[in-house]
Design an enzyme around this catalytic site. Structure first.
Site, PDB file in Angstrom:
ATOM      1  N   PRO A 175       0.827  -1.198   0.000  1.00  0.00           N
ATOM      2  CG  PRO A 175      -0.329  -1.339   1.993  1.00  0.00           C
ATOM      3  CD  PRO A 175       0.894  -1.822   1.316  1.00  0.00           C
ATOM      4  CD  GLU A 176       3.660   2.555  -4.070  1.00  0.00           C
ATOM      5  OE1 GLU A 176       3.840   3.699  -4.528  1.00  0.00           O
ATOM      6  OE2 GLU A 176       4.003   1.528  -4.673  1.00  0.00           O
TER       7      GLU A 176
END
Length: 277
Positions: A2-3
DNA sequence: CATTTCACCTGGTGGC
DNA sequence: TGCCACCAGGTGAAAT
């Protein structure tokens, strides 16, 4: 995994479902890894607090929590969730089956449950008492709102590769491997270029590319390359628009040249040798 | 300091 | 089918 776009999507989903709800029960795993705050303490201090709001800063999800027993502002504590590589934050009904690697369950007054699931256990949970410590602040600048001058200033003195600088969370917060590669492609810049050798025009192209890509990815609910899902368990769609990330050997969407993969800053790095200089 | 490397974990994939 | 090497959205400590 997850960015910034994925974390933003998860934070919005959790906020939608749980804003105004109250934590009534806390269960935490025995495994030590996921906790920056010792679990014995965290279990105690979360119970009884209302969730006033949930938002993102950098790659961190921030829960604004009321005082125990209160139901409105001001926030007197924060719960900070970092998803690491494989972390998920899911809003479930309490009777739904538990996924493997569930490490935290917050039972809510509504009957719902907030679940933290993380196979690799690189994610971290932290409790902040705002009576004792400052509100959480990501170390770097927000890529969506930083201006041209401050953005250029971040990279001025850096001899490292521009991609390594983009991944440095103390400069910008929220950019990870996918969006570093995709924004460098869009800006036409090779990931291996020394940061301090980029021209002002190139840096401004990069800032714009990064902002546009992050906004588009948020709109599409993030990139699901393997197992990322949002708070409702739904996959994102931005992976369908990736130009270079994990497209090694496939034709460039602009010029048909095969996409190359190299190792940079210890990470798989993808670029088009013809479109990026 | 700035920068690089590696350890921390599990699971999926592809070659033999 | 099994075994093994390699890869994966991140970061923080240790080494250089």
């Amino acid at each position: 995994m997850p960015e910034l776009p994925e974390v933003e999507t998860v934070a919005r989903g959790v906020d939608q479902h749980l804003r105004g709800d109250r934590i009534v029960r806390v269960w935490l795993t025995d495994l030590p890894q996921p906790f920056k705050t010792p679990p014995a303490r965290m279990g105690k201090v979360l119970a009884g607090r209302a969730i006033l709001a949930v938002h993102r800063t950098g790659k961190h999800i921030v829960f604004e929590l009321s005082a125990p027993g209160e139901k409105s502002a001001p926030a007197t504590a924060q719960w900070i969730v970092h998803l690491g590589m494989t972390g998920r934050l899911l809003v479930a009904e309490s009777e739904q089956p538990l996924a493997p690697h569930t490490h935290a369950r917050l039972g809510m007054a509504s009957g719902r449950e907030l679940r933290f699931v993380d196979p690799r256990r690189f994610g971290r949970l932290q409790f902040l008492d705002l009576g004792r410590t400052q509100p959480f602040q990501a170390p770097g600048a927000e890529p969506l709102t930083i201006g041209a001058q401050p953005f250029a200033a971040l990279f001025g003195g850096r001899k490292t590769a521009i991609k390594a600088a983009l991944l440095n969370q103390t400069l910008l917060s929220g950019v990870g491997n996918i969006y570093a590669d995709e924004s460098l492609f869009r800006a036409g810049i090779r990931p291996s270029r020394r940061a301090n050798r980029l021209t002002g025009a190139e840096l401004e192209r990069l800032r714009q590319a990064l902002r546009q890509i992050l906004k588009r990815a948020i709109r599409l609910g993030g990139s699901s390359v393997s197992d990322y899902v949002d708070a409702d368990g739904e996959r994102g769609f931005f992976q369908l628009e990736h130009c270079v990330y994990q497209r090694t050997g496939q034709p460039c969407r602009h010029c048909q040249t095969p996409i190359r993969r190299i190792l940079l800053a210890g990470r798989g790095t993808h670029y088009c040798p013809k479109c990026q200089h």
